[in-house]
Design an enzyme around this catalytic site. Structure first.
Site, PDB file in Angstrom:
ATOM      1  N   SER A  38       0.840  -1.268   0.074  1.00  0.00           N
ATOM      2  CA  SER A  38       0.096  -0.023   0.116  1.00  0.00           C
ATOM      3  C   SER A  38       0.954   1.084  -0.007  1.00  0.00           C
ATOM      4  CB  SER A  38      -0.784   0.072   1.317  1.00  0.00           C
ATOM      5  OG  SER A  38      -1.499   1.177   1.391  1.00  0.00           O
ATOM      6  N   TYR A  57      -2.429  -1.792  10.026  1.00  0.00           N
ATOM      7  CA  TYR A  57      -2.657  -1.756   8.428  1.00  0.00           C
ATOM      8  C   TYR A  57      -1.286  -1.273   7.852  1.00  0.00           C
ATOM      9  CZ  TYR A  57      -4.243  -1.093   3.759  1.00  0.00           C
ATOM     10  OH  TYR A  57      -4.245  -0.945   2.405  1.00  0.00           O
ATOM     11  N   SER A  60       1.404  -3.889   8.528  1.00  0.00           N
ATOM     12  CA  SER A  60       1.088  -5.252   7.862  1.00  0.00           C
ATOM     13  C   SER A  60       1.467  -5.077   6.358  1.00  0.00           C
ATOM     14  CB  SER A  60      -0.388  -5.579   7.919  1.00  0.00           C
ATOM     15  OG  SER A  60      -1.197  -4.767   7.005  1.00  0.00           O
ATOM     16  N   LYS A  61       1.280  -3.494   5.852  1.00  0.00           N
ATOM     17  CA  LYS A  61       1.894  -3.431   4.561  1.00  0.00           C
ATOM     18  C   LYS A  61       3.196  -3.048   4.317  1.00  0.00           C
ATOM     19  CE  LYS A  61      -2.437  -4.189   2.561  1.00  0.00           C
ATOM     20  NZ  LYS A  61      -2.563  -5.244   1.558  1.00  0.00           N
TER      21      LYS A  61
END
Length: 204
Positions: A38, A57, A60-61
């Site tokens: 991302s 988020y 994790s990306k």
């Protein structure tokens, strides 16, 4: 608990799918795997500085960057390429609840002044699995319309060889564009006269 759930989906899930695909490709002469990261990794959360993605988020990306390199290295001898596409804000259910102001802010992060379409991202992935990308592996390809480099955004350095020190203004408000900068072996930020400047150190 929520943090772990996000990591399980985005990191462990990506690993498990890549592992299964890699096992099949080893037995069938090779192939190509495309992971998804991302643009939030560099933009502090979906929607840029607003941090809409949250720490779970974004973490994790970011982990996909390391997973991408590790898989590319281990699967390369089997003629398996592994790359990652890193989308910016894209017209998906993830941004369905954006306010008009948030959508405008996301569009302004792009040099193209718009939010991406799913096909914009899919076309990059299609290229990465095609034979046209046969010598591309271990790379993260941004599909963000220029990321944060839109109106008033950060200007990126252009690599070049050896020996000079140059600066690029990264404005906190709209300033005239700096001349293209060349190359960086190391870099650091400093402030001078209210402007944010980035210094690029070139060297052999």
């Amino acid at each position: 608990k929520e943090f772990n759930r996000v990591l399980e989906v985005n990191v462990v899930g990506s690993f498990n799918v890549a592992k299964a695909a890699g096992a099949w490709m080893k037995e069938n002469g090779g192939g190509a795997i495309v992971l998804t990261s991302s643009g939030s990794v560099q933009a502090s959360g979906v929607g840029g500085g607003s941090g809409r993605g949250g720490p779970a988020y974004v973490t994790s990306k970011a982990a996909i960057y390391g997973l991408n390199r590790s898989l590319a290295r281990s699967l390369g001898p089997y003629n398996i390429r592994v790359n990652t596409v890193a989308p910016g804000a894209t017209e998906t259910p993830m941004i369905a609840e954006y306010t008009n102001a948030a959508r405008e802010n996301a569009a302004n992060k792009s040099m193209l002044d718009r939010i991406g379409e799913p096909d914009d991202i899919a076309d990059v992935a299609r290229f990465l699995i095609s034979d046209q990308a046969r010598y591309v592996t271990g790379d993260v390809i941004s599909a963000s319309g220029g990321g944060r480099g839109g109106r008033g955004g950060t200007k990126r350095a252009i690599p070049a060889p050896y020996g000079r020190v140059v600066e690029v203004v990264s404005p906190t408000s709209n300033l005239s564009d700096p001349r293209a900068a060349r190359g960086c072996a190391g870099e650091g930020w400093r402030r001078r006269r209210g402007r944010r400047r980035r210094r690029f150190y070139e060297g052999p």
